[in-house]
Structures are given as C-alpha cells and as structure tokens.
Write an enzyme that holds these catalytic residues in place. Sequence first.
Site, PDB file in Angstrom:
ATOM      1  N   LYS A  37       0.818  -1.214   0.000  1.00  0.00           N
ATOM      2  CA  LYS A  37       0.000   0.000   0.000  1.00  0.00           C
ATOM      3  C   LYS A  37       0.855   1.268   0.000  1.00  0.00           C
ATOM      4  CE  LYS A  37      -0.699  -0.133   5.059  1.00  0.00           C
ATOM      5  NZ  LYS A  37      -0.312   1.205   5.498  1.00  0.00           N
ATOM      6  N   ARG A 132      -5.999   0.899  17.849  1.00  0.00           N
ATOM      7  CA  ARG A 132      -6.558   0.970  16.501  1.00  0.00           C
ATOM      8  C   ARG A 132      -7.485  -0.225  16.351  1.00  0.00           C
ATOM      9  NH1 ARG A 132      -3.066   1.304  10.950  1.00  0.00           N
ATOM     10  NH2 ARG A 132      -3.305  -0.970  11.066  1.00  0.00           N
TER      11      ARG A 132
END
Length: 362
Positions: A37, A132
């Site tokens: 990514k 997260r």
Amino acid sequence: MEKYPVLEVNLNKLRKNTEIVTDLCKDNGIEVAGIIKGFGGIVEAAKAMAEGGCTQIGSSRIEQLRSLKEAAVKLPLLLVRIPMLCELEDVVKYSDICLASEKETLIELNREAEKQNKKYSVILMYDLGDLREGVFYRSELIELARLVEFELNSLMLEGIGANLNCYGSVAPTHQNLTELSDAAEEIEKILQRSLNIVSGGGTTTLPLLIKGGVPDKINHLRIGEGIINTQDLPLYWDTDIEGLDKDTFVLKAQIIEINEKPTYPIGELMVNAFGEYGHYEDKGIRKRALVGLGNQDVGDSSKLVPKDKNIMVLGASSDHTILDIHDSEKEYKLGDIVEFNVLYQAMLFTSLSQYVNKKIRE
C-alpha cells in the site's frame, strides 16, 4: 522529452531489499507478508517483493489486490485493513486472507465465502494497547476464535495478530508481544491444533527482532516501509540493517524558477494555504529554486530528502516546493532535475498521485 515529476522505481534494488529483510526474518523463524500500500500497489513492484522472498503480499485496499490477482501473482493475497461490509464480495473474490475483529463481519464473510464456494482464511486481531483495530480483551478474542473454528464452516482461522505503533505510537516490546503469544497458546489449547500465523506487527517490530526481543511464538510480520523506505529505519527507530538500499524509489522534480530572495516573508503574516502558521528563520538573501511539485503530490514536503545534501526543503504550497540551493556545489539552472529520497508519507502520496509519472527500472 520526459515529463516531470517522476517517481522512479528500481526493481532490482527493491528485490534485493526484500531478500535482505526476509532472510533476516527467516533466520528468526518469521515469514514476511510484503505490504504494497505504501507505493500504491504498483504491480511490477509487488512482483519484485514476491520474487524477493515474501510469502504473502498484502494491502489495505482490495482494489490493489484485485490488480495483483488479475496479473496472476501466485502468492496468497492478504487484506490488512478490516473489511467493510460493502466490499465483502470483492474481499472473498480477490484476496485469500484478511484481518478481522467484528463478529458481524465474520458472519457475513462466512456467508459470502459459502456463496462463492470458497474456504476463506482470517487472522483475528488483538489490540495490545495501540488502540486501533482489534478486540481489547482476551476473552473476546477467544470467543471469536471459537466462533470461526466451530460455527463458521466456510472460514478458516489462520491465526491471530496485532498492530502496534500506527495510531497510538505504542512500541512493540517483548512484554506486549508475549501477551499475543500467550493468547495464541490459549487458543491452540481450546482448538486442539496449532495456529498457522501469529502476526506480531510490521516494520516497527524489526528493531526488537534485531535485539532478540521477539518471542519465539511470533512467526509472521507485515512489512512494507522497512523494505521500500529504508531511510526511515535509522531516522525514526535508530536501526540499521546492513545492505539495504534507500534508492528503491526516487522522486525527480524539475526546476521552474530560480531567484535570490529574502528568507523571511515581508508583510503581516496569517495562516498559509493549509490553515497553518509557518515558521521562518531570517538568514538574509539566499538563492532558492521552485520545483513543479507540491503538497498535493507529496502530502508533506518535509518528508522529502534531497539527494544533494546541500539543498534544504523550505516548504511547499499545493503545487510548488521551495528549495534553498544557496550552498549547493552544483550550479542549478532552469529545467534542471532535483532528485529526492522519499519518507513513507511522501511515498504514499506520490505513488497515488495521477500527476506524478511512474517509471519502472530493472
């Protein structure tokens, strides 16, 4: 005439960096999922990471994994962001394994896998304090493991994992990764089988690995930045891995103006184009250059590192980056090209920008 700006990808250097990192991990009983990514999923670069020794290729965007699937990349494809309910059809179709933490998502994922007549693999995420993704309590993790193993027949519980440092800046330590290891062992006792994967984070786990602090149970890391942005390792984590090349990705921009100007703005100051107050140091009149590249392309110009060590990045607007070239030994002129190494944020933005050309080099 070549069009600028250009992000140049050196596949040989990328392949070699991958070999160095995957060999280091392999020596410690750890396999590497190469995360793509950070460079926008460029297919040629992803293939270089696969050739360099990664056992999986991963991205947070299913669109990037779809491109790899269509390009016949043979390695298992890993979705490293918790999937959205709206994309589950594509998740099952274009990836082989994903991270998961929600019961409802797992149930719907199972339904979609059944519909596609596919056994789909999942890694359950455990939040070790970075806050997260992942369930926060071990009891929740065990409950999800039981669900996948004993009730969701179209899913395969591949393992468990954790993310560290990306949001809460929590460092991977022997202590928090031991919590992950202990959870894996408890789940294995309940399932009466071994988990294939205990995934102990990503690039930020490499410093701990080098120091010998990663528990033996950890057998999987998700690494992108430590392979593609190797200058980040010494800059942020005081870690050098011998042989890594920082020139896997080089950004090239063309000079569009050269002038000698004051170094402190003249007039009443206000916020800049991004709603921020700038910080300026008065160094008198100095030579500066503008290049045709801005924060729209790089995200934050401070994440650019000029390869000419005598150039300093002063800042940027949306479309212009301002460089101090006063001390450079090179006599720059209009149209010359300035080269930069890129830190992670700049890599992410430039690789995704439609206004930055991509050039693949072997």
